[in-house]
Design a protein around this motif. Structure first.
Motif, PDB file in Angstrom:
ATOM      1  N   GLU A 175      -8.215   2.664  -3.570  1.00  0.00           N
ATOM      2  CA  GLU A 175      -9.548   2.057  -3.392  1.00  0.00           C
ATOM      3  C   GLU A 175      -9.522   0.597  -3.777  1.00  0.00           C
ATOM      4  O   GLU A 175     -10.097  -0.245  -3.097  1.00  0.00           O
ATOM      5  N   LYS A 186       0.838  -1.204   0.000  1.00  0.00           N
ATOM      6  CA  LYS A 186       0.000   0.000   0.000  1.00  0.00           C
ATOM      7  C   LYS A 186       0.876   1.258   0.000  1.00  0.00           C
ATOM      8  O   LYS A 186       0.592   2.255   0.653  1.00  0.00           O
ATOM      9  N   ASN A 190      -8.063  -1.623  -1.178  1.00  0.00           N
ATOM     10  CA  ASN A 190      -8.720  -1.678   0.146  1.00  0.00           C
ATOM     11  C   ASN A 190      -9.863  -2.675   0.205  1.00  0.00           C
ATOM     12  O   ASN A 190     -10.401  -3.068  -0.796  1.00  0.00           O
TER      13      ASN A 190
END
Lengths: 223, 215
Positions: free
Chosen positions: A220, A155, A223
């Motif tokens: 996004e 990430k 996630n």
């Protein structure tokens, strides 16, 4: 929206349908990125180089479809090189045109926001990020691309370089956010052998709005 | 005492080698016009080839230091720079001599070898052209001599990978298809450049390389 070319269905009904890739329009005029990138370069880069990748990708995909339908594994594999080169060329340039914008449309300016914060967090400053990215781009041996990508596993943002037209996601596993083309055709007519000057100048026309949108989508997605 | 000092000096001298230097072109920058423009020749020689020479010398200095310290990790890490810049220097040194403004012909032995390996000179040109044009990205098309089979072969190398170290073939004729070799004049049309360059191939030089390679 997908469009089925009727003539393909009629003439060669045994081929599985697929729609052909097409050259995307530039989001600005050929001279819009001057003086950073000349209109001559933009025109040849888009209308000749990118177009050739699109045409050759379509040919390679047609050949691949035929080999698949004939269960010809050897021929399938023989198309991989052309698919990587031309497919990668099409993917990379499609991203690149959107990664750039004239200064009058925000090119070169990174707003405060998630992306700027993350860059500063990971690279200690925006200037340091540009320095590291630039040095990697300049150091590529031969033809290739320098990338800012997103690593869905960690990430985090990550920098990478790819040779020739190797596409970032398929080669390295990073989601491409910002690419800088350092093939000589991207700058030679204007900058000659001085790749560092080109890389230095291109920061003035990076479309950070586009890069930020890609970053938010990547975050996004992971996630 | 004096003899010892002389021994030490000789040792230093023999260990110190002259740095690589940019070879001069055998002709003026404009000599290959209209096939290869003066601008291209000037940039290609004084900027691109000079950079390979400069960077090769720098990499070799680092290599010597690493070797003297037994620093294997650094020795290994220098390989890409040595291959790229060393290859660049080797390749371009051959290339300048492979070209000439004079009209030349292959020697009889070379002609026979070309006929035997390819069927004739036109077939060689066609195959070497197709291979050179087909290089993806930056690289070189080569006519080489295979010492094992005694045949002529066509090969391509990526970037500045030198032919002999990469494939074992002895380089006879190279065509540089890096974009800097032609773009200012031919733009994206690599095929036009490759077709044209045969008009300035120095067949005398290629023939001499072939004679040496056979030994």
């Amino acid at each position: 929206m997908r469009r089925f070319p009727r003539e393909l269905l009629v003439v060669k009904p045994f081929f599985r349908y697929r729609c052909m890739h097409t050259l995307p329009d530039l989001p600005y005029d050929y001279d819009a990125l001057e003086p950073v990138i000349s209109s001559e370069i933009m025109k040849i880069h888009h209308a000749k180089h990118h177009k050739a990748y699109v045409d050759n990708l379509n040919k390679a995909e047609e050949g691949l479809q035929k080999a698949l339908s004939e269960k010809d594994v050897s021929s399938q594999i023989a198309f991989h090189n052309a698919l990587k080169f031309n497919g990668g060329g099409h993917l990379n340039h499609s991203i690149f045109w959107n990664n750039l914008a004239p200064k009058s449309r925000g090119g070169g300016y990174l707003n405060n926001g998630q992306l700027k914060t993350q860059i500063e967090k990971q690279f200690s400053s925006f200037a340091k990020f540009k320095e590291v990215f630039s040095s990697q781009a300049v150091a590529i041996k031969g033809s290739g691309w320098a990338w800012l990508g997103y690593d869905t596993r960690t990430k985090n943002l990550a920098l990478a370089t790819c040779q020739n037209q190797d596409p970032l996601l398929a080669t390295v596993g990073l989601i491409p956010l910002l690419g800088v083309d350092v093939w000589e055709h991207a700058y030679y007519l204007q900058y000659k052998n001085e790749r560092p000057k080109y890389v230095d100048a291109i920061w003035e026309i990076v479309n950070w709005k586009n890069v930020e949108e890609s970053y938010q989508k990547a975050v996004e997605f992971s996630n | 005492m004096f003899a010892l000092r002389r021994l030490a000096t000789n040792a230093i001298i023999s260990n110190t080698r002259a740095a690589h230097a940019l070879p001069e072109l055998p002709y003026a920058y404009e000599a290959l016009e209209p096939i290869v423009s003066r601008d291209i020749m000037s940039l290609h020689h004084t900027k691109h080839h000079q950079t390979y020479v400069t960077n090769l010398n720098a990499a070799e200095e680092k290599l010597k230091t690493a070797l003297s310290k037994g620093d294997i990790s650094t020795v290994v890490s220098l390989e890409p720079a040595l291959r790229f810049n060393g290859g660049g220097h080797l390749n371009h040194s051959i290339f300048w001599k492979n070209l000439s403004p004079e009209s030349t012909q292959p020697s009889e032995p070379l002609k026979k070898a070309i006929e035997s390996s390819f069927g004739g000179i036109q077939q060689l040109k066609d195959q070497l052209s197709a291979s050179s044009i087909g290089v993806q990205g930056s690289g070189w098309g080569w006519l080489g001599y295979c010492p094992k089979s005694g045949c002529l072969k066509i090969a391509t190398c990526a970037n500045q990978d030198p032919l002999q170290a990469t494939t074992g073939l002895i380089p006879l004729l190279g065509i540089d298809v890096w974009e800097h070799a032609y773009y200012l004049q031919y733009k994206n049309v690599r095929a036009d450049y490759v077709k044209a360059i045969f008009e300035v191939v120095n067949w005398k030089d290629v023939s001499e390389r072939f004679e040496k390679a056979k030994c």
